[in-house]
Design a protein around this motif. Structure first.
Motif, PDB file in Angstrom:
ATOM      1  N   ASP A 153       5.512  10.358  -5.909  1.00  0.00           N
ATOM      2  CA  ASP A 153       6.403  10.534  -7.922  1.00  0.00           C
ATOM      3  C   ASP A 153       5.114  10.927  -9.215  1.00  0.00           C
ATOM      4  OD1 ASP A 153       8.112   9.580  -6.694  1.00  0.00           O
ATOM      5  OD2 ASP A 153       8.032   7.238  -6.950  1.00  0.00           O
ATOM      6  N   GLY A 154       3.466  10.921  -8.450  1.00  0.00           N
ATOM      7  CA  GLY A 154       2.780  11.053  -9.349  1.00  0.00           C
ATOM      8  C   GLY A 154       2.448  12.386  -9.202  1.00  0.00           C
ATOM      9  N   PRO A 155       0.736  12.694 -10.127  1.00  0.00           N
ATOM     10  CA  PRO A 155       0.362  13.396 -10.035  1.00  0.00           C
ATOM     11  C   PRO A 155      -0.429  14.257  -9.155  1.00  0.00           C
ATOM     12  CG  PRO A 155      -0.901  12.194 -11.676  1.00  0.00           C
ATOM     13  CD  PRO A 155       0.495  11.769 -10.897  1.00  0.00           C
ATOM     14  N   ARG A 176       1.275  -1.054   0.294  1.00  0.00           N
ATOM     15  CA  ARG A 176      -0.588  -0.081   0.063  1.00  0.00           C
ATOM     16  C   ARG A 176       1.113   1.221  -0.509  1.00  0.00           C
ATOM     17  NH1 ARG A 176      -0.011   4.043   3.517  1.00  0.00           N
ATOM     18  NH2 ARG A 176      -1.890   5.603   3.174  1.00  0.00           N
ATOM     19  N   GLY A 177       2.162   1.399   0.849  1.00  0.00           N
ATOM     20  CA  GLY A 177       2.652   2.299   1.251  1.00  0.00           C
ATOM     21  C   GLY A 177       3.843   2.760  -0.645  1.00  0.00           C
ATOM     22  N   GLU A 178       4.156   1.553  -0.990  1.00  0.00           N
ATOM     23  CA  GLU A 178       4.726   1.759  -2.807  1.00  0.00           C
ATOM     24  C   GLU A 178       3.458   2.080  -3.119  1.00  0.00           C
ATOM     25  OE1 GLU A 178       7.014  -1.221  -4.234  1.00  0.00           O
ATOM     26  OE2 GLU A 178       7.598  -1.746  -2.461  1.00  0.00           O
ATOM     27  N   LEU A 179       2.602   2.126  -3.972  1.00  0.00           N
ATOM     28  CA  LEU A 179       1.087   2.205  -4.481  1.00  0.00           C
ATOM     29  C   LEU A 179       0.774   4.219  -3.837  1.00  0.00           C
ATOM     30  CD1 LEU A 179      -1.041  -1.190  -4.216  1.00  0.00           C
ATOM     31  CD2 LEU A 179       0.939   0.085  -6.322  1.00  0.00           C
ATOM     32  N   VAL A 180       0.889   4.578  -3.058  1.00  0.00           N
ATOM     33  CA  VAL A 180       0.293   5.763  -2.820  1.00  0.00           C
ATOM     34  C   VAL A 180       1.101   6.207  -3.097  1.00  0.00           C
ATOM     35  CG1 VAL A 180      -0.081   7.004  -0.203  1.00  0.00           C
ATOM     36  CG2 VAL A 180      -1.292   5.215  -0.397  1.00  0.00           C
ATOM     37  N   ASP A 181       2.783   5.949  -3.017  1.00  0.00           N
ATOM     38  CA  ASP A 181       4.012   7.532  -3.135  1.00  0.00           C
ATOM     39  C   ASP A 181       4.157   6.954  -4.516  1.00  0.00           C
ATOM     40  OD1 ASP A 181       4.596   6.793  -0.209  1.00  0.00           O
ATOM     41  OD2 ASP A 181       6.118   5.693  -0.438  1.00  0.00           O
ATOM     42  N   ALA A 182       3.842   5.882  -4.930  1.00  0.00           N
ATOM     43  CA  ALA A 182       3.682   6.175  -6.457  1.00  0.00           C
ATOM     44  C   ALA A 182       3.029   6.837  -7.377  1.00  0.00           C
ATOM     45  CB  ALA A 182       3.663   4.933  -7.411  1.00  0.00           C
ATOM     46  N   LEU A 183       1.541   7.467  -6.159  1.00  0.00           N
ATOM     47  CA  LEU A 183       0.817   7.829  -6.830  1.00  0.00           C
ATOM     48  C   LEU A 183       0.710   9.404  -6.268  1.00  0.00           C
ATOM     49  CD1 LEU A 183      -2.849   6.126  -6.646  1.00  0.00           C
ATOM     50  CD2 LEU A 183      -1.292   6.035  -8.814  1.00  0.00           C
TER      51      LEU A 183
END
Length: 655
Positions: free
Chosen positions: A548-550, A538-545
């Protein structure tokens, strides 16, 4: 779930789907042929049997004496069982016959090895064969009683078929009839050639005598009594505390995992209790031509045909638990609710544990009716607040207001957590409303857990520190959202079924993403159709969004669908699939959702539904009883088996 429920769920590692009847039979005949090659000597009767089959006389004899009783049992057991009111299917009968054949081959093979090293001779092997056939009868008796819920005497009829078929063949081809002082000219002339065919059989069978068949009958009766004693002893605690039979649970459980039947629902219905559950709906619809209508009276279906508003997305949150497994009860609720609406539906996990499992799939219809009624009563507003993130102790909560209503998503990540109990969720939602909010959807993100191991499985119970953390976070979120500035709301959605399947931990809804935009602040809500997540994912996915994401804020949720747990109890998102692939997919869907942004209006409505659920403490009681059967029943069964075998040995020694 609690640790007790975890132990019960962990038993699914022993479960597999029953193969088709023809697969079981093919494997049974192969085993019989191999056993025949190992057991019989082709040299003695080469002239008699030469040329019957290309794979040799030994394999044929194995198929004849070992395989034919299996085939008879595979085809005949279902008919006999149905005749006496049972429920055995052809697939179950064939699998039962195959397992019984393996038991016979294993016992006789072990006896043959012992006889070679001890010099006990061929008679010892056939004594062991008698024990093997009696053991098969006892095993089949237990299964038939459990699956068909038949009495001991009734279950004896189909259970004895494989043993009886083997005994008839051995009786005929051992020539036992010739040694009995019965018959006369008619029997000798007309029946003896058919009932005494020792000349066509392997020489090894000549060791069999009438005494073996008498011992077989006595041993079968002894083993039947042992089975009855075992069933009564194990079943009594279930009847005393819950008023149901352990055999009903066993029959339903085996039927579900073996063939996907719904017999287990009949058992759960006996345990169920009535409960009233809130069904909350957050609906988003596009803005109709000429401006928004905030009174909730527009008919979306009518206006959609003339350029008016249409429902774009819907969050549906009934306070039930989508369990217990597979498609039993509410296990497949997320897919059912998603197919009930033309809009893109998001069915996240509510704050409810296994006590709020629906007992039958029919109860899902009641929930769907309530969701439709709530959707019809939604009062839409075109404004919303930017999202806020609140931390209280271990609880982290992402919240956003839509008009005077709110969506709250709670998580304990990076800590481990499983289900939040019903009472905790009600208290937290009520706390959020104290600052002036109307209706609140409180979602359990259900997105970080370390599986079914460890002393603490993260069950959030009333009175725990985690419960107060969630209630505190909800109160702070309510205060901030009630006074937050509102702005025009935009929404974009995207969905991908994904290439993954339930065995990979992903259900048929795949991954769904909703992105809201208010005053330039964007929030992504990601819903994965799975049952919890591996720690750290979950942490990796939230960080990606976010980092690192918009988008400015994001949360990842799971539906807690239990169709991914039909066979494997611990099948969390990320356990079987590549994290990088999932992260890439979610980021792509977030970009698609942002590209889909358009003005919308939103609103929340709540209906109450009366349904039958497992009930308070029933799940825990069921789990504790089932675990006790596994822990103590195995030892008790071994004791019964050893006692029965010991008595059998005494009978053989003094017969």
């Amino acid at each position: 779930m609690t640790s007790t429920q975890s132990d019960l769920a962990g038993l699914s590692r022993f479960i597999f789907r029953a193969p088709s009847w023809y697969t079981s039979l093919a494997f049974a005949l192969l085993i019989a042929a191999v056993a025949g090659v190992a057991a019989f000597d082709s040299g003695a009767y080469a002239r008699t049997w030469r040329g019957l089959f290309f794979f040799g006389r030994d394999a044929w004899e194995g198929i004849f004496f070992i395989g034919i009783p299996t085939v008879v049992a595979a085809f005949g057991t279902t008919g006999l069982d149905r005749f006496v009111g049972g429920k055995l299917t052809h697939n179950r009968s064939s699998l039962l016959a195959l397992i019984s054949e393996i038991i016979v081959v294993a016992i006789v093979t072990l006896a043959a090895i012992v006889s070679v090293f001890t010099g006990l001779g061929q008679r010892f092997v056939f004594d062991a064969l008698v024990v093997a056939l009696a053991s098969v009868f006892a095993f089949r008796l237990l299964v038939v009683m459990a699956v068909s819920r038949s009495s001991l005497l009734v279950a004896t009829v189909p259970a004895s078929l494989q043993t009886a078929a083997a005994a008839v063949l051995l009786f005929i081809y051992s020539g036992t009839l010739r040694y009995l002082s019965v018959g006369g000219p008619i029997l000798d002339v007309y029946l003896m050639p058919y009932l005494a065919r020792s000349a066509d059989a392997p020489a090894e069978l000549s060791v069999i005598s009438a005494e073996h068949f008498l011992l077989l009958g006595v041993t079968c009766a002894l083993y039947a009594l042992a089975v009855y004693a075992f069933v009564v002893a194990v079943d009594r605690p279930w009847r005393r505390s819950m008023g149901v039979s352990m055999l009903d649970f066993l029959r339903g459980f085996v039927g579900h995992v073996a063939e996907g039947s719904r017999e287990l629902e009949e058992f759960f219905q006996q345990l169920g209790e009535q409960a009233i559950v809130p069904v909350s709906v957050l609906s988003f619809r596009t803005v109709a031509d000429g401006g928004s209508d905030v009174d909730g009276t527009d008919d979306a279906d009518e206006t959609a045909t003339d350029g008016g508003a249409r429902e774009k997305a819907r969050f549906v949150l009934p306070m039930i638990h989508p369990g217990p497994m597979g498609e039993i009860g509410g296990g497949n609720f997320p897919e059912r609710v998603a197919s009930d609406c033309s809009a893109l539906v998001f069915p996240p996990h509510a704050t409810a544990g296994h006590d709020f499992n629906l007992v039958t799939e029919r109860e899902v219809d009641t929930i769907l009716d309530a969701a439709r009624e709530a959707a019809d009563r939604v009062t839409y507003a075109p404004e919303a607040s930017p999202s806020v993130r609140v931390q209280s102790g271990e609880a982290s909560m992402l919240g956003q207001a839509f008009g005077d209503d709110a969506l709250l998503v709670s998580t304990y990540a990076p800590g481990y957590a499983d289900d939040v109990e019903y009472g905790v969720g009600l208290s937290a939602a009520a706390e959020a409303r104290t600052s002036g909010l109307d209706d609140v959807l409180l979602v359990d993100a259900h997105n970080s857990n370390d599986g079914l191991s460890g002393p603490d499985l993260g069950h959030v119970t009333p009175g725990s520190q985690r419960a107060f953390d969630m209630i505190g976070a909800a109160g702070i979120s309510g205060q901030r959202l009630a006074t937050a500035e509102r702005g025009d709301l935009e929404l974009g959605v995207a969905w991908d079924e994904t290439p993954w399947e339930p065995m990979d931990g992903i259900g048929p809804l795949g991954v769904r993403v909703a992105v809201t935009a208010v005053g330039g602040a964007e929030t992504a809500y990601v819903l994965v159709d799975g049952n919890n997540m591996e720690p750290g994912l979950r942490g990796e996915l939230v960080d990606a969004l976010v980092e690192d994401g918009p988008v400015d804020a994001a949360e990842v949720m799971t539906t807690d669908t239990h169709i991914v747990n039909t066979v494997e109890a611990d099948n969390q998102v990320g356990a079987a699939i590549d994290w990088d692939e999932l992260r890439g997919l979610i980021c792509d869907l977030a970009d698609e959702a942002r590209a889909d942004l358009e003005p919308v209006e939103a609103g929340v409505a709540v209906e109450r539904a009366e349904v039958t659920v497992f009930g308070n403490d029933r799940t825990e009681t069921l789990a504790s009883h089932a675990n006790a059967v596994v822990a103590m029943g195995g030892a008790f069964a071994l004791s019964v088996i050893l006692a029965a075998v010991a008595v059998s040995v005494l009978i053989f020694l003094f017969a």
